[in-house]
Design an enzyme around this catalytic site. Structure first.
Site, PDB file in Angstrom:
ATOM      1  N   ASP A 131      79.601  36.901 -38.005  1.00 13.51           N
ATOM      2  CA  ASP A 131      80.310  37.812 -38.906  1.00 13.51           C
ATOM      3  C   ASP A 131      81.208  37.073 -39.887  1.00 13.51           C
ATOM      4  O   ASP A 131      81.481  37.570 -40.980  1.00 13.51           O
ATOM      5  CB  ASP A 131      81.184  38.788 -38.099  1.00 13.51           C
ATOM      6  CG  ASP A 131      80.359  39.673 -37.175  1.00 13.51           C
ATOM      7  OD1 ASP A 131      79.143  39.459 -37.102  1.00 13.51           O
ATOM      8  OD2 ASP A 131      80.937  40.568 -36.537  1.00 13.51           O
ATOM      9  N   HIS A 270      76.736  45.133 -41.373  1.00 10.06           N
ATOM     10  CA  HIS A 270      75.971  43.922 -41.027  1.00 10.06           C
ATOM     11  C   HIS A 270      74.471  44.189 -41.085  1.00 10.06           C
ATOM     12  O   HIS A 270      73.964  45.151 -40.520  1.00 10.06           O
ATOM     13  CB  HIS A 270      76.380  43.356 -39.669  1.00 10.06           C
ATOM     14  CG  HIS A 270      77.864  43.085 -39.617  1.00 10.06           C
ATOM     15  ND1 HIS A 270      78.576  43.026 -38.454  1.00 10.06           N
ATOM     16  CD2 HIS A 270      78.762  42.864 -40.614  1.00 10.06           C
ATOM     17  CE1 HIS A 270      79.848  42.779 -38.734  1.00 10.06           C
ATOM     18  NE2 HIS A 270      79.986  42.674 -40.041  1.00 10.06           N
ATOM     19  N   ASP A 272      71.931  42.537 -39.851  1.00  6.64           N
ATOM     20  CA  ASP A 272      71.012  41.974 -38.867  1.00  6.64           C
ATOM     21  C   ASP A 272      70.488  42.948 -37.805  1.00  6.64           C
ATOM     22  O   ASP A 272      69.971  42.520 -36.766  1.00  6.64           O
ATOM     23  CB  ASP A 272      71.585  40.695 -38.235  1.00  6.64           C
ATOM     24  CG  ASP A 272      73.016  40.842 -37.747  1.00  6.64           C
ATOM     25  OD1 ASP A 272      73.553  41.956 -37.820  1.00  6.64           O
ATOM     26  OD2 ASP A 272      73.593  39.838 -37.292  1.00  6.64           O
TER      27      ASP A 272
END
Ligand code: ARG
Length: 396
Positions: A131, A270, A272
């Site tokens: 992160d 995020h 991912d």
């Protein structure tokens, strides 16, 4: 598939390892994509991790049965130990494969973050290394971050970054401008104005690209970026705003920085679990979250001969108690070379799919680490992968 649980080093030894590099090995920072052979990586630790507290950027909804609602301060010892056990195992599995593993040094996260602009009661921890640190070639960039609780998180990685800087004369160490994160950076009442149960309205609002952060200053988390050589795809959402993407575009002028969105994601945080490049020419996409790119970039992957495969469904219908991310952590595995992936062992559908796609699948237990910040991809940050920067998208 073989289960991988190897003999663990103790947590103390792991931290020691983080502090002093394995003798003689030359440190080089270099990583251009998500799939070339991994040689050196950072794996987060759960030690000193704290229960996240709601703040303007995020409302945490812990179910009452978890017994955590309304609590704050350090996670119970037992949960920290269980998470560390799995994180240590991940580190050991990679070391066994010859990958050098460093660990961050936790700071005392159970103390307030105080700046001239805000005062937040506690921090989160240093489990999700992904992160904070964005590695692009020989550069490691500390992200601005966008939660107040994460303002000082970079400090846990500083001993490592300092060491890489000392050891590798070509390493570029940079930090994006620290954000103010004052009330001007967040839309007032964003989480109160829609009932958490009104899913359709939450989705409609996210689809209209109305996110909690304003455009008062550049904001981005490193995990909103996914790297494919010359191209870097950056998710615009709760943790990265348009100015954050623009900042990255100006900071990396030799790259193509794409601002991307994913429809129907109630919590766009995020990239991912939404878009995961597997190897050159192959990317995994979340079937529930269609990718939206600027109109001139439509079918960007296909146009360049990339195959876009829809990810298999998650094996779990409910998230691990106390984990604030979705069940799509199923997609959050780590590619250690173009043929090998380290995956969470209970994610059987995802793992079968990777197997069918020709990968060697290394399953490890990891769900106890989830409440500390996500799955295997979240918990790691690249230091060195073989390979150079390439252009995988020549057709513009
Ligand atoms: N927004 C994702 C999901 O729940 C979680 C992404 C976590 N990634 C990370 N690097 N911490 O679907």
């Amino acid at each position: 598939m073989v289960t991988n649980t190897v003999v663990l080093d103790t947590q103390e030894q792991q931290l020691e390892d983080g502090a002093t590099p394995a003798g003689g090995e030359r440190t080089v920072v270099n990583s251009w994509n998500e799939w070339d052979r991994l040689r050196h990586v950072i794996v987060g630790v759960a030690t000193k991790g704290c229960i996240p507290v709601s703040e303007p950027a995020i409302e945490y909804h812990f179910p009452a049965e978890g017994g955590i609602a309304g609590l704050s301060g350090q996670w119970p010892r037992e949960l920290i130990d269980r998470a560390n056990h799995e994180l240590d195992n991940l580190a050991a599995v990679m070391r066994k494969r010859g990958i050098r593993v460093d660990r961050p040094i936790p700071i005392d996260f159970d103390q307030p973050v105080v700046t001239p602009d805000f005062n937040h009661p506690s921090q989160i921890g240093c489990m999700p290394a992904r992160d904070v640190l964005l590695t692009v070639g020989n550069e490691i960039l500390e992200a601005t971050m966008s939660y107040r609780a994460r303002w000082f998180e970079y400090l846990a990685y500083r001993p490592l970054l300092q060491r890489y800087f000392d050891a590798d004369p070509n390493m570029v160490w940079s930090a994006a401008p620290k954000p103010r994160l004052s009330s001007a950076s967040y839309k007032k009442g964003y989480f109160e104005e829609i009932n958490i149960a009104d899913y359709d309205r939450i989705i409609a609002r996210a689809n209209s690209l109305d996110f909690v952060t304003t455009e008062a200053e550049p904001l981005f988390d490193a995990a909103d970026a996914t790297r494919c050589g010359k191209d870097i795809f950056v998710q615009h959402g709760f943790t990265t705003n348009r100015k954050g993407v623009d900042w990255l575009r100006r900071h990396f002028p030799d790259h193509r920085i794409h601002r991307v969105n994913f429809h129907n994601d109630p919590d766009p945080v995020h990239i991912d679990c939404s878009l995961v490049p597997l190897r050159e020419g192959l990317v995994l996409a979340n079937p529930n979250r269609p990718l939206v790119m600027d109109s001139h970039e439509q079918r960007y992957f296909e146009r360049n001969g990339w195959e876009v495969v829809l990810a298999a469904r998650p094996a779990h219908t409910r998230q691990m108690p106390l984990c604030y991310y979705s069940v799509w952590l199923s997609m959050n595995f780590l590619t250690v070379d173009p043929k090998t992936v380290i995956v969470e062992e209970t994610e059987v559908y995802q793992n079968e799919q990777l197997d069918r796609l020709g990968f060697e699948v290394i399953p490890i237990p990891f769900r106890n680490a989830y409440p500390f910040g996500g799955s295997i991809h979240c918990a790691t940050a690249d230091v060195y992968r073989e390979g150079k920067r390439q252009d995988y998208f020549p057709k513009q």
